[in-house]
Motif scaffolding. Structure first.
Motif, PDB file in Angstrom:
ATOM      1  N   ARG A   1       0.840  -1.192   0.000  1.00 46.75           N
ATOM      2  CA  ARG A   1       0.000   0.000   0.000  1.00 46.75           C
ATOM      3  C   ARG A   1       0.875   1.241   0.000  1.00 46.75           C
TER       4      ARG A   1
ATOM      5  N   PRO B   1       0.921   7.413   3.030  1.00 48.31           N
ATOM      6  CA  PRO B   1       0.036   8.583   2.952  1.00 48.31           C
ATOM      7  C   PRO B   1       0.782   9.788   2.366  1.00 48.31           C
TER       8      PRO B   1
ATOM      9  N   ARG C   1       0.508  12.949   2.809  1.00 49.83           N
ATOM     10  CA  ARG C   1       0.929  14.010   3.738  1.00 49.83           C
ATOM     11  C   ARG C   1       2.144  13.588   4.547  1.00 49.83           C
ATOM     12  N   LEU C   2       2.396  12.296   4.594  1.00 50.41           N
ATOM     13  CA  LEU C   2       3.607  11.824   5.257  1.00 50.41           C
ATOM     14  C   LEU C   2       4.803  12.006   4.321  1.00 50.41           C
TER      15      LEU C   2
ATOM     16  N   TRP D   1       4.824   7.923  15.340  1.00 51.05           N
ATOM     17  CA  TRP D   1       3.771   7.037  14.849  1.00 51.05           C
ATOM     18  C   TRP D   1       2.399   7.685  14.942  1.00 51.05           C
TER      19      TRP D   1
ATOM     20  N   PHE E   1       1.682  10.827  14.506  1.00 49.91           N
ATOM     21  CA  PHE E   1       1.545  11.687  13.326  1.00 49.91           C
ATOM     22  C   PHE E   1       1.296  10.847  12.074  1.00 49.91           C
ATOM     23  N   ALA E   2       2.059   9.777  11.919  1.00 50.38           N
ATOM     24  CA  ALA E   2       1.913   8.930  10.732  1.00 50.38           C
ATOM     25  C   ALA E   2       0.497   8.378  10.632  1.00 50.38           C
TER      26      ALA E   2
ATOM     27  N   THR F   1      -1.927  11.070   9.435  1.00 45.86           N
ATOM     28  CA  THR F   1      -1.859  11.316   7.982  1.00 45.86           C
ATOM     29  C   THR F   1      -2.535  10.194   7.211  1.00 45.86           C
ATOM     30  N   ALA F   2      -2.390   8.971   7.701  1.00 49.25           N
ATOM     31  CA  ALA F   2      -3.006   7.846   6.993  1.00 49.25           C
ATOM     32  C   ALA F   2      -4.526   7.932   7.071  1.00 49.25           C
TER      33      ALA F   2
ATOM     34  N   ASP G   1      -5.824  10.445   4.718  1.00 50.30           N
ATOM     35  CA  ASP G   1      -5.832   9.992   3.324  1.00 50.30           C
ATOM     36  C   ASP G   1      -6.965   8.992   3.074  1.00 50.30           C
TER      37      ASP G   1
ATOM     38  N   GLU H   1      -5.342  -2.593   8.041  1.00 49.68           N
ATOM     39  CA  GLU H   1      -5.013  -1.806   6.860  1.00 49.68           C
ATOM     40  C   GLU H   1      -4.045  -0.670   7.227  1.00 49.68           C
TER      41      GLU H   1
ATOM     42  N   ARG I   1      -0.249  -0.124   5.659  1.00 46.41           N
ATOM     43  CA  ARG I   1       0.171   1.080   4.939  1.00 46.41           C
ATOM     44  C   ARG I   1       1.387   1.724   5.578  1.00 46.41           C
ATOM     45  N   LEU I   2       1.412   1.728   6.893  1.00 43.27           N
ATOM     46  CA  LEU I   2       2.487   2.444   7.592  1.00 43.27           C
ATOM     47  C   LEU I   2       3.639   1.526   7.956  1.00 43.27           C
ATOM     48  N   LYS I   3       3.475   0.239   7.714  1.00 40.79           N
ATOM     49  CA  LYS I   3       4.480  -0.740   8.096  1.00 40.79           C
ATOM     50  C   LYS I   3       4.790  -0.644   9.588  1.00 40.79           C
TER      51      LYS I   3
ATOM     52  N   LEU J   1      -3.865  17.407  13.229  1.00 40.46           N
ATOM     53  CA  LEU J   1      -3.042  17.001  12.089  1.00 40.46           C
ATOM     54  C   LEU J   1      -2.565  18.219  11.307  1.00 40.46           C
ATOM     55  N   ASP J   2      -3.470  19.179  11.108  1.00 40.97           N
ATOM     56  CA  ASP J   2      -3.071  20.375  10.373  1.00 40.97           C
ATOM     57  C   ASP J   2      -1.989  21.148  11.135  1.00 40.97           C
TER      58      ASP J   2
ATOM     59  N   SER K   1       1.255  19.173  10.796  1.00 36.99           N
ATOM     60  CA  SER K   1       1.822  19.274   9.455  1.00 36.99           C
ATOM     61  C   SER K   1       2.552  20.603   9.278  1.00 36.99           C
TER      62      SER K   1
ATOM     63  N   ALA L   1       5.706  20.517  11.206  1.00 36.07           N
ATOM     64  CA  ALA L   1       6.656  19.625  10.534  1.00 36.07           C
ATOM     65  C   ALA L   1       7.301  20.339   9.353  1.00 36.07           C
TER      66      ALA L   1
END
Lengths: 164, 164
Positions: free
Chosen positions: A6, A9, A11-12, B43, B45-46, B49-50, B53, B61, B65-67, B110-111, B114, B117
DNA sequence: CATATATCAGTCTGACTGACATGT
DNA sequence: CACATGTCAGTCTGACTGATATAT
């Protein structure tokens, strides 16, 4: 067959620090495999390069240069010593100190490791053209020099001199 | 006052992978400080973002996606849930699943994250000129895309198209 | 019963902390 | 005695492994 990876994201991936850190981890892991082929790990290589640069060094000095904790350095040197790559002797002038130095076998191994590390670098940077690679490596070193006082920036020999 | 930082060994700095990994660690540490200002970590934050999305996602899931390992995801989501940034509910269609989604507060946070970041990215890349930075970030994303199939390369909008 | 999902408990690693023996 | 050096034991973190309860 539904194991399609997959996508991360968006934004990441927008966060450059994240991209940089992830690529760093990939490279570091690959480098680890290179060293593991010699029964060694990152710190062993780092110590060998430090001993190559400064022939006879105390453990404290080694730790300071590489920013490895002295307590962790103990085992790293133990492995290198057992492998016959370094010698560790009391400093007759100050018997608290251990003076560490490369053996001939250590120097040979360092040269092998350096060569394999350069190949791993090449594999990592494979998508870049030669001029891109030069620029990229130059920028990387400038960035590290800016954030880590222990990493002085020495411009590549064929880089146009900056004004001054 | 003899605490002058010792320079790293030249043969270590010759290894681009090492420079890259070290800069990655510096950036990651700084990013960690940014997130810590919100009581969060990488994590968290990750995950946000996921979820931004893909609005409603199962934990499995998310992990794919983020492993991030599903077992580690449990605590990460617990923190986010306690902070009111995500909601976690049973999927009525398949009651094994938890459906996770951002709350309004989560989106706001999140905003904020971001934006901070992006500021941290700016600080990290401060030594580069604007064109250098664009090229550097472009190359970084190409490299990651080459080595990590989960990171597709999407060229920047204002980047000259490559031949083809 | 076999599989999928989320969870919990334990392991392994790298980096750090504190205590300590030896020597100056 | 204060300090420096190297060593050892323990901690903390992030990532992984294996077992389990619940649901399909």
């Amino acid at each position: 067959m539904n194991e399609t990876p997959r996508p991360l994201p968006p934004r990441l991936l927008d966060v450059t620090t994240f991209v940089l850190a992830r690529l760093g981890r990939i490279g570091r892991a690959e480098m680890g495999r290179v060293f593991a082929g010699h029964g060694l790990a990152h710190w062993h290589f780092a110590v060998l390069t430090a001993l190559d640069d400064a022939a006879h060094t105390s453990q404290r000095e080694l730790g300071a240069r590489l920013k490895i904790d002295p307590s962790d350095l103990v085992d790293v040197l133990g492995v290198l010593e057992d492998a016959g790559l370094v010698v560790r002797e009391r400093d007759p002038a100050d018997r608290r100190r251990h003076v560490v130095a490369l053996t001939p076998a250590g120097r040979t191994r360092l040269d092998q490791l350096s060569q394999e590390a350069a190949q791993a670098d090449g594999a990592l940077l494979t998508p870049l053209t030669e001029p891109e690679r030069r620029a990229f490596e130059d920028q990387l070193r400038r960035l590290l020099a800016h954030h880590d006082p222990a990493a002085p920036f020495t411009p590549a020999a064929d880089t146009p001199a900056s004004p001054g």
